[in-house]
Design a protein around this motif. Structure first.
Motif, PDB file in Angstrom:
ATOM      1  N   LEU A  64       0.631  -1.352  -0.081  1.00  0.00           N
ATOM      2  CA  LEU A  64       0.131  -0.537   0.287  1.00  0.00           C
ATOM      3  C   LEU A  64       1.005   1.005  -0.239  1.00  0.00           C
ATOM      4  O   LEU A  64       1.453   1.741   0.915  1.00  0.00           O
ATOM      5  CB  LEU A  64      -0.978  -0.430   1.118  1.00  0.00           C
ATOM      6  CG  LEU A  64      -2.035   1.401   1.829  1.00  0.00           C
ATOM      7  CD1 LEU A  64      -2.954   1.119   0.167  1.00  0.00           C
ATOM      8  CD2 LEU A  64      -2.878   1.137   2.440  1.00  0.00           C
ATOM      9  N   ASP A  65       0.956   2.169  -1.316  1.00  0.00           N
ATOM     10  CA  ASP A  65       1.733   3.341  -1.359  1.00  0.00           C
ATOM     11  C   ASP A  65       0.823   4.579  -1.247  1.00  0.00           C
ATOM     12  O   ASP A  65       0.077   4.822  -2.498  1.00  0.00           O
ATOM     13  CB  ASP A  65       2.173   3.145  -2.459  1.00  0.00           C
ATOM     14  CG  ASP A  65       3.322   3.971  -2.513  1.00  0.00           C
ATOM     15  OD1 ASP A  65       3.664   5.102  -1.957  1.00  0.00           O
ATOM     16  OD2 ASP A  65       3.343   4.947  -3.692  1.00  0.00           O
ATOM     17  N   ALA A  71      -6.545   8.414   1.241  1.00  0.00           N
ATOM     18  CA  ALA A  71      -7.074   7.967   2.461  1.00  0.00           C
ATOM     19  C   ALA A  71      -7.236   6.317   2.997  1.00  0.00           C
ATOM     20  O   ALA A  71      -7.389   6.064   1.697  1.00  0.00           O
ATOM     21  CB  ALA A  71      -8.292   9.214   3.410  1.00  0.00           C
ATOM     22  N   ILE A  72      -7.622   6.696   3.713  1.00  0.00           N
ATOM     23  CA  ILE A  72      -7.631   4.589   4.110  1.00  0.00           C
ATOM     24  C   ILE A  72      -8.879   4.720   4.773  1.00  0.00           C
ATOM     25  O   ILE A  72      -8.929   6.009   6.084  1.00  0.00           O
ATOM     26  CB  ILE A  72      -6.129   4.292   4.818  1.00  0.00           C
ATOM     27  CG1 ILE A  72      -5.204   3.431   3.910  1.00  0.00           C
ATOM     28  CG2 ILE A  72      -6.841   2.818   5.306  1.00  0.00           C
ATOM     29  CD1 ILE A  72      -3.782   3.168   5.146  1.00  0.00           C
ATOM     30  N   LEU A  73      -9.636   3.669   5.125  1.00  0.00           N
ATOM     31  CA  LEU A  73     -10.762   3.407   5.589  1.00  0.00           C
ATOM     32  C   LEU A  73      -9.889   1.720   6.240  1.00  0.00           C
ATOM     33  O   LEU A  73     -10.375   1.257   5.765  1.00  0.00           O
ATOM     34  CB  LEU A  73     -12.006   3.266   4.642  1.00  0.00           C
ATOM     35  CG  LEU A  73     -13.540   2.685   5.660  1.00  0.00           C
ATOM     36  CD1 LEU A  73     -13.943   3.562   6.935  1.00  0.00           C
ATOM     37  CD2 LEU A  73     -14.775   2.026   4.461  1.00  0.00           C
ATOM     38  N   GLU A  74     -10.122   1.662   7.254  1.00  0.00           N
ATOM     39  CA  GLU A  74     -10.479   1.008   8.433  1.00  0.00           C
ATOM     40  C   GLU A  74     -11.231   0.014   8.945  1.00  0.00           C
ATOM     41  O   GLU A  74     -12.110   0.652  10.099  1.00  0.00           O
ATOM     42  CB  GLU A  74      -9.223   0.639   9.659  1.00  0.00           C
ATOM     43  CG  GLU A  74      -8.991  -0.945   9.912  1.00  0.00           C
ATOM     44  CD  GLU A  74      -8.120  -0.930  10.771  1.00  0.00           C
ATOM     45  OE1 GLU A  74      -7.033  -1.536  11.380  1.00  0.00           O
ATOM     46  OE2 GLU A  74      -7.609   0.579  11.746  1.00  0.00           O
ATOM     47  N   LEU A  90       0.726   6.341   7.268  1.00  0.00           N
ATOM     48  CA  LEU A  90      -0.391   7.688   6.425  1.00  0.00           C
ATOM     49  C   LEU A  90       0.304   9.003   6.225  1.00  0.00           C
ATOM     50  O   LEU A  90       1.129   9.092   7.106  1.00  0.00           O
ATOM     51  CB  LEU A  90      -1.129   7.530   7.563  1.00  0.00           C
ATOM     52  CG  LEU A  90      -2.206   6.921   8.225  1.00  0.00           C
ATOM     53  CD1 LEU A  90      -2.834   7.088   9.170  1.00  0.00           C
ATOM     54  CD2 LEU A  90      -3.100   6.979   7.144  1.00  0.00           C
ATOM     55  N   PRO A  91       0.012   9.484   5.825  1.00  0.00           N
ATOM     56  CA  PRO A  91       0.595  11.222   4.796  1.00  0.00           C
ATOM     57  C   PRO A  91       0.060  11.792   6.059  1.00  0.00           C
ATOM     58  O   PRO A  91       1.568  13.011   5.963  1.00  0.00           O
ATOM     59  CB  PRO A  91       0.043  11.351   3.584  1.00  0.00           C
ATOM     60  CG  PRO A  91      -0.765  10.314   2.974  1.00  0.00           C
ATOM     61  CD  PRO A  91      -0.479   9.147   3.896  1.00  0.00           C
ATOM     62  N   PRO A 137     -11.630   7.105   0.312  1.00  0.00           N
ATOM     63  CA  PRO A 137     -10.334   6.449   1.075  1.00  0.00           C
ATOM     64  C   PRO A 137     -10.001   5.742  -0.593  1.00  0.00           C
ATOM     65  O   PRO A 137     -10.719   5.405  -1.517  1.00  0.00           O
ATOM     66  CB  PRO A 137     -10.812   5.316   1.307  1.00  0.00           C
ATOM     67  CG  PRO A 137     -12.625   5.407   1.215  1.00  0.00           C
ATOM     68  CD  PRO A 137     -13.264   6.489   1.090  1.00  0.00           C
ATOM     69  N   LYS A 138      -8.182   5.686  -0.697  1.00  0.00           N
ATOM     70  CA  LYS A 138      -7.597   4.961  -2.576  1.00  0.00           C
ATOM     71  C   LYS A 138      -8.420   3.299  -1.428  1.00  0.00           C
ATOM     72  O   LYS A 138      -7.920   2.584  -2.458  1.00  0.00           O
ATOM     73  CB  LYS A 138      -6.169   5.428  -1.600  1.00  0.00           C
ATOM     74  CG  LYS A 138      -5.834   4.706  -2.621  1.00  0.00           C
ATOM     75  CD  LYS A 138      -4.235   4.987  -2.654  1.00  0.00           C
ATOM     76  CE  LYS A 138      -3.311   3.813  -3.885  1.00  0.00           C
ATOM     77  NZ  LYS A 138      -2.013   4.240  -3.883  1.00  0.00           N
TER      78      LYS A 138
END
Length: 152
Positions: A64-65, A71-74, A90-91, A137-138
């Protein structure tokens, strides 16, 4: 004298590593016990008896880049096994949303990761939650077991 100082430095670093390893081990045992307690209290919503391993968590995010603004959704962060690894890549902290249906886990996560956003809700509401926060989210990461996907 130099050799003595080097030995003391190596010895101190060795002791520090062992202490850190022991602290990490205690945290993992604590997370497992907390997870097991929540499972026994409500197996229909927790769905597993122990959190995911750090090895699995690292494997899940390995490729994962994320670029700035992505964004990321968990889904179902539980005690934060994946969250810990996600946090490292996370950026920016505001590019993360974790949706957890167990309010006790949300409280635990907010203490462990105070800069990240967690919502006490169900995964089926993810679209509405992301839309209300202006997040697209990406990637979506989930450690939710299949048992949670069925109505009880």
């Amino acid at each position: 004298m130099s050799a003595s100082c080097d030995w003391e430095r190596v010895s101190a670093n060795g002791r520090r590593r062992r202490a850190e390893s022991f602290r990490d081990f205690r945290l993992e045992v604590g997370n497992t016990m907390h997870f097991l307690h929540r499972f026994l209290k409500n197996p229909a919503t927790v769905g597993a008896i122990a959190p995911s391993s750090p090895i699995l968590a690292r494997a899940m995010i390995r490729d994962l880049d994320l670029s700035h603004g992505e964004a990321i959704l968990e889904l179902g962060p539980g005690t934060g096994a994946f969250t810990k690894e996600i946090h490292k890549i996370l950026p920016a902290c505001d590019h993360y949303v974790g949706i957890e249906c167990d309010p006790k886990f949300v409280q635990l996560l907010e203490k462990k990761f105070p800069t990240l956003q967690f919502v006490a809700d169900r995964a089926e509401n993810a679209s509405d939650i992301c839309q209300s926060r202006g997040t697209s989210p990406k990637a979506i990461l989930s450690g939710l077991p299949f048992a949670n996907q069925c109505e009880v």
